[in-house]
Write an enzyme that holds these catalytic residues in place. Structure first.
Site, PDB file in Angstrom:
ATOM      1  N   GLU A 427      70.899  32.453   9.115  1.00 50.44           N
ATOM      2  CA  GLU A 427      71.501  31.912  10.531  1.00 50.44           C
ATOM      3  C   GLU A 427      71.079  32.685  11.504  1.00 50.44           C
ATOM      4  O   GLU A 427      71.727  32.758  12.397  1.00 50.44           O
ATOM      5  CB  GLU A 427      73.062  31.741  10.582  1.00 50.44           C
ATOM      6  CG  GLU A 427      73.581  30.691   9.264  1.00 50.44           C
ATOM      7  CD  GLU A 427      74.959  30.209   9.388  1.00 50.44           C
ATOM      8  OE1 GLU A 427      75.573  30.386  10.672  1.00 50.44           O
ATOM      9  OE2 GLU A 427      75.363  29.785   8.435  1.00 50.44           O
TER      10      GLU A 427
HETATM   11  C1  LIG Z   1      70.794  33.431   0.763  1.00 48.91           C
HETATM   12  C2  LIG Z   1      70.096  32.767   1.706  1.00 48.91           C
HETATM   13  C3  LIG Z   1      70.421  31.329   2.447  1.00 48.91           C
HETATM   14  C4  LIG Z   1      69.529  30.685   3.280  1.00 48.91           C
HETATM   15  N1  LIG Z   1      70.184  29.608   3.781  1.00 48.91           N
HETATM   16  C5  LIG Z   1      69.272  28.984   4.540  1.00 48.91           C
HETATM   17  C6  LIG Z   1      69.471  27.381   4.835  1.00 48.91           C
HETATM   18  O1  LIG Z   1      70.635  27.048   4.205  1.00 48.91           O
HETATM   19  N2  LIG Z   1      68.739  26.820   5.474  1.00 48.91           N
HETATM   20  C7  LIG Z   1      67.482  27.369   5.828  1.00 48.91           C
HETATM   21  O2  LIG Z   1      66.612  26.658   6.812  1.00 48.91           O
HETATM   22  N3  LIG Z   1      67.219  28.672   5.774  1.00 48.91           N
HETATM   23  C8  LIG Z   1      68.187  29.551   5.000  1.00 48.91           C
HETATM   24  N4  LIG Z   1      67.735  30.762   4.648  1.00 48.91           N
HETATM   25  C9  LIG Z   1      66.660  31.346   5.399  1.00 48.91           C
HETATM   26  C10 LIG Z   1      66.841  32.250   6.304  1.00 48.91           C
HETATM   27  O3  LIG Z   1      67.488  31.704   7.548  1.00 48.91           O
HETATM   28  C11 LIG Z   1      65.871  33.205   6.622  1.00 48.91           C
HETATM   29  O4  LIG Z   1      65.724  34.253   5.598  1.00 48.91           O
HETATM   30  C12 LIG Z   1      65.819  33.957   7.833  1.00 48.91           C
HETATM   31  O5  LIG Z   1      65.601  32.968   9.059  1.00 48.91           O
HETATM   32  C13 LIG Z   1      64.985  35.162   8.100  1.00 48.91           C
HETATM   33  O6  LIG Z   1      63.353  34.241   7.716  1.00 48.91           O
HETATM   34  P1  LIG Z   1      62.595  35.226   6.509  1.00 48.91           P
HETATM   35  O7  LIG Z   1      63.347  35.544   5.592  1.00 48.91           O
HETATM   36  O8  LIG Z   1      61.561  34.309   6.437  1.00 48.91           O
HETATM   37  O9  LIG Z   1      62.182  36.471   7.353  1.00 48.91           O
HETATM   38  P2  LIG Z   1      60.825  36.636   8.212  1.00 48.91           P
HETATM   39  O10 LIG Z   1      60.878  35.636   9.261  1.00 48.91           O
HETATM   40  O11 LIG Z   1      59.681  36.678   7.471  1.00 48.91           O
HETATM   41  O12 LIG Z   1      61.232  37.711   8.930  1.00 48.91           O
HETATM   42  C14 LIG Z   1      61.140  39.310   8.240  1.00 48.91           C
HETATM   43  C15 LIG Z   1      61.728  40.409   9.004  1.00 48.91           C
HETATM   44  O13 LIG Z   1      60.831  40.546  10.171  1.00 48.91           O
HETATM   45  C16 LIG Z   1      61.893  40.317  11.324  1.00 48.91           C
HETATM   46  N5  LIG Z   1      61.284  39.304  12.341  1.00 48.91           N
HETATM   47  C17 LIG Z   1      60.714  38.230  12.163  1.00 48.91           C
HETATM   48  N6  LIG Z   1      60.330  37.812  13.358  1.00 48.91           N
HETATM   49  C18 LIG Z   1      60.463  38.658  14.307  1.00 48.91           C
HETATM   50  C19 LIG Z   1      60.302  39.120  15.545  1.00 48.91           C
HETATM   51  N7  LIG Z   1      59.613  38.283  16.422  1.00 48.91           N
HETATM   52  N8  LIG Z   1      60.546  40.177  16.134  1.00 48.91           N
HETATM   53  C20 LIG Z   1      61.248  41.248  15.416  1.00 48.91           C
HETATM   54  N9  LIG Z   1      61.391  40.842  14.078  1.00 48.91           N
HETATM   55  C21 LIG Z   1      61.038  39.917  13.571  1.00 48.91           C
HETATM   56  C22 LIG Z   1      63.202  39.568  10.863  1.00 48.91           C
HETATM   57  O14 LIG Z   1      64.270  39.689  11.499  1.00 48.91           O
HETATM   58  C23 LIG Z   1      63.167  40.040   9.286  1.00 48.91           C
HETATM   59  O15 LIG Z   1      63.744  41.324   9.383  1.00 48.91           O
HETATM   60  C24 LIG Z   1      68.549  31.437   3.945  1.00 48.91           C
HETATM   61  C25 LIG Z   1      67.988  32.590   2.910  1.00 48.91           C
HETATM   62  C26 LIG Z   1      68.893  33.277   2.372  1.00 48.91           C
HETATM   63  C27 LIG Z   1      68.368  34.661   1.632  1.00 48.91           C
END
Ligand SMILES: Cc1cc2nc3c(=O)[nH]c(=O)nc-3n(C[C@H](O)[C@H](O)[C@H](O)COP(=O)(O)OP(=O)(O)OC[C@H]3O[C@@H](n4cnc5c(N)ncnc54)[C@H](O)[C@@H]3O)c2cc1C
Length: 639
Positions: A427
């Site tokens: 979220e």
């Molecule tokens: C248990 C679980 C439930 C989930 N439920 C849903 C759901 O219901 N619907 C849905 O759509 N998604 C869902 N997600 C996805 C979740 O919202 C994403 O994991 C989250 O948005 C982060 O994206 P990512 O994991 O791809 O990390 P990435 O975007 O790849 O980021 C990796 C790291 O880099 C950081 N980062 C990324 N961009 C930047 C930036 N511009 N500046 C600084 N730091 C940055 C992030 O904070 C993170 O620490 C879920 C994930 C999990 C694990």
């Protein structure tokens, strides 16, 4: 070349985020005002109170909910098996839990945001798997976007089903799309006759996705030309999961929240009727962001419930556990952990009830405050559970089943820790919350100064006009930041302690705005990329907001029960901690070594530190070996 490509991708991501950002402020925002140097105590005090009638509705429901939890939900067993019982879902649906936020006219319970948060707070004190089933459906799933952006027809068709317990999910994330929707690959191609869209793509980690009847899916629709440039369009669709071409490809499993129904969902030419488009084509990301903005209070509410459950256990444990001749609560290290758990819990609670009440009254813009609450509560919750595990010693690391089996009171600290960790990621991750708040902190300056620093060819104003506009604003605004306190904190109705805290907060608000302005003058357009420095300002802002909310909350409690000074004691401790953090953040803005982070991280990415891990186990994990055999494993060194 690589860096030019990276910058272009970054600009594309920022452009998309900017075009989906709601730039209007129809109502005051405490935090937005604070970043401009205005301390709006009047927005917080008197702390809003839930009406007696609304409270009665919430109380009655929570009583009913407790009955269902007692008979159908065993959090430890659910965690152990990793399966959420279908009969529990049905029993919860039968009391209307999945229709709390849906209006009565659509067969929902029509709860206020405050009652919704009270329920999540209650669930959070018991079972976070349940919290997640409920909140993925209602905080971010179909009800919210349909309520806010849906047509009457969509509301009539879907809301009653959703209220009765047709589980829904929110599908934004993809294998290549996490925080950056500009990389979205899922497409929705309109048919020639405009009657339907064909949906193709893969969504990852979709909570509730394995048992959903309905989904809200974000997908790319054909691009639009804006100012001569092609602009990506993301649209939002309601998708029936019984549609041909839809498949749950895989159920995902995690460190905690073992029994959520989270999956990889695939769409292979799924036919979605045009009537299922939410809002207009291209509004999908704005819909997703608005849904997240308003839904964001659910997680903090649940975190507060969890924190209180832990506080209750902490009280007994630190009193009963005797080491070195005294209860461990008498040892200063343990006293510090435990005192902070208590003070932070009250601060978290103040944020949740304040923001949910603002959401109900509709008289304040809470998008920044909800982001602050999400960030603060999920971070603090993680930190305090980690501290609690420490306070419990070895029993903090032992599973509750193991303790139970050897006849010991089973306190599930390790489960709480596992379940809480994701709060900082989903979220909107902590880093994304920082970006959102930093963008708004800089809003006034972006509007006035950025057009001068980074001229936009589409801007119709001349440079002279822009200079005059900026000069007009800054010559009036800047000197005000040096004025002494402009508010009087009425001695008749504020506690003596708060009369001391509040002028400090007001002074610090102006100082933060001043230092932000000076920092902008120093870094100019580069400030946009100074995430850590902007993060320092965001953290100062979040602490100011939280202290203020907490003091107003404490005043409210003191007014009701003047003889009980315990809330004030906790607020005093919280303020002392927050003041120390704020000072550290001011120091870090001026005196930091942030550039070294980039340098070392670049070296890491270039492989310069491989010598450091040349002497560790260098075989490959059995699963990787299997994948290698299938040609799916990419060796680290090959990159
Ligand atoms: C248990 C679980 C439930 C989930 N439920 C849903 C759901 O219901 N619907 C849905 O759509 N998604 C869902 N997600 C996805 C979740 O919202 C994403 O994991 C989250 O948005 C982060 O994206 P990512 O994991 O791809 O990390 P990435 O975007 O790849 O980021 C990796 C790291 O880099 C950081 N980062 C990324 N961009 C930047 C930036 N511009 N500046 C600084 N730091 C940055 C992030 O904070 C993170 O620490 C879920 C994930 C999990 C694990």
């Amino acid at each position: 070349m690589a860096s030019a490509n990276a910058n272009a991708a970054k600009d594309k991501a920022m452009e998309l985020a900017e075009s989906s950002r709601d730039s209007d402020w129809k109502f005051p925002s405490f935090t937005a005002e604070m970043f401009r140097g205005n301390f709006r105590w009047d927005l917080l005090h008197s702390f809003p109170e839930q009406s007696a009638e609304d409270k009665r509705i919430g109380d009655e429901f929570i009583e009913k909910l407790k009955g269902v939890l007692d008979t159908h939900v065993n959090p430890d067993e659910i965690d152990r098996t990793g399966e959420y019982p279908q009969e529990a879902i049905e029993a919860l649906a039968a009391i209307g839990l999945f229709g709390m936020t849906i209006g009565k006219e659509y067969d929902g319970l029509g709860f206020s945001k405050t009652n919704y948060c009270r329920v999540l707070h209650f669930l959070g004190s018991y079972c976070h798997n349940t919290v997640t089933w409920v909140s993925a459906h209602q905080s971010i799933g179909c009800p919210q976007p349909i309520k806010i952006f849906g047509t009457d027809d969509q509301k009539k068709r879907f809301l009653p089903r959703l209220a009765k317990g047709a589980i829904s999910a929110f599908a934004l994330t993809e294998p290549e799309v996490g925080s950056d929707p500009a990389r979205m690959a899922t497409t929705a191609t309109p048919s020639d006759d405009g009657k339907f869209y064909l949906l193709n793509g893969t969504k990852l980690w979709i909570t509730n996705g394995t048992r959903s009847e309905l989904l809200v899916v974000m997908a790319k629709t054909p691009p639009k030309i804006v100012n001569g440039k092609e602009r990506m369009q993301i649209s939002a669709f309601i998708v029936e999961t019984n549609s041909p071409g839809f498949e749950v490809k895989h159920r995902c499993h995690f460190m905690g929240l073992k029994a959520i129904g989270n999956g990889v969902l695939t769409f292979d030419n799924v036919k979605v009727p045009a009537e299922n488009l939410i809002g207009k084509p291209g509004e999908g990301l704005r819909i997703a962001l608005t849904t997240l903005n308003t839904g964001r209070l659910g997680l903090p509410a649940a975190a507060v419930g969890g924190a209180k459950a832990m506080l209750r256990e902490c009280e007994t444990w630190i009193k009963d556990r005797i080491q070195w001749g005294v209860p461990i609560g008498k040892h200063q290290h343990i006293a510090k952990f435990s005192a902070n758990i208590a003070a932070d819990t009250l601060a978290m609670e103040a944020l949740v009830w304040l923001c949910s009440s603002w959401a109900d009254k509709g008289n304040a813009d809470i998008r920044l405050e909800a982001a602050a609450a999400k960030y603060f509560c999920t971070e603090k919750s993680w930190q305090m559970i980690d501290d609690f595990v420490q306070v419990r010693g070895g029993k903090g690391y032992e599973t509750s089943a193991s303790m139970y089996n050897r006849g010991e009171r089973p306190i599930p600290a390790e489960r709480w820790l596992r379940d809480a960790r994701i709060g900082r990621i989903f979220e909107g991750s902590t880093q994304v919350m920082h970006l959102i708040m930093a963008r708004e902190a800089m809003d006034t300056h972006f509007k006035l100064v950025m057009p001068l620093l980074k001229p936009d060819p589409n801007n119709k104003k001349s440079k002279l006009q822009l200079v005059i506009e900026a000069a007009k604003f800054y010559t009036r605004w800047y000197p005000k930041l040096y004025l002494p306190s402009v508010q009087t904190y009425n001695v008749n109705y504020l506690s003596p302690a708060n009369q001391a805290h509040l002028p400090w907060i007001e002074k610090t608000t102006r100082r933060a705005a001043r230092v932000l302005f000076h920092t902008m003058a120093k870094y100019k357009e580069q400030l946009e990329y100074e995430q850590v420095i902007l993060g320092n300002f965001v953290d100062i802002g979040v602490d100011i907001f939280t202290m203020s909310a907490l003091l107003a909350f404490v005043e409210h409690k003191l007014a009701k029960n003047p003889s009980d000074q315990s809330p004030q004691e906790l607020a005093n401790l919280f303020c002392k901690n927050a003041k120390a953090r704020i000072e550290a953040n001011f120091r870090a803005v001026k005196n930091n070594h942030n550039t070294e982070f980039a340098k070392v991280a670049d070296s890491l990415m270039d492989g310069d530190y491989r010598w450091m891990y040349s002497d560790i186990y260098n075989g490959i994990h059995p699963h990787w070996k299997k994948m290698e055999a299938e040609n799916a494993y990419e060796e680290v060194s090959a990159k």
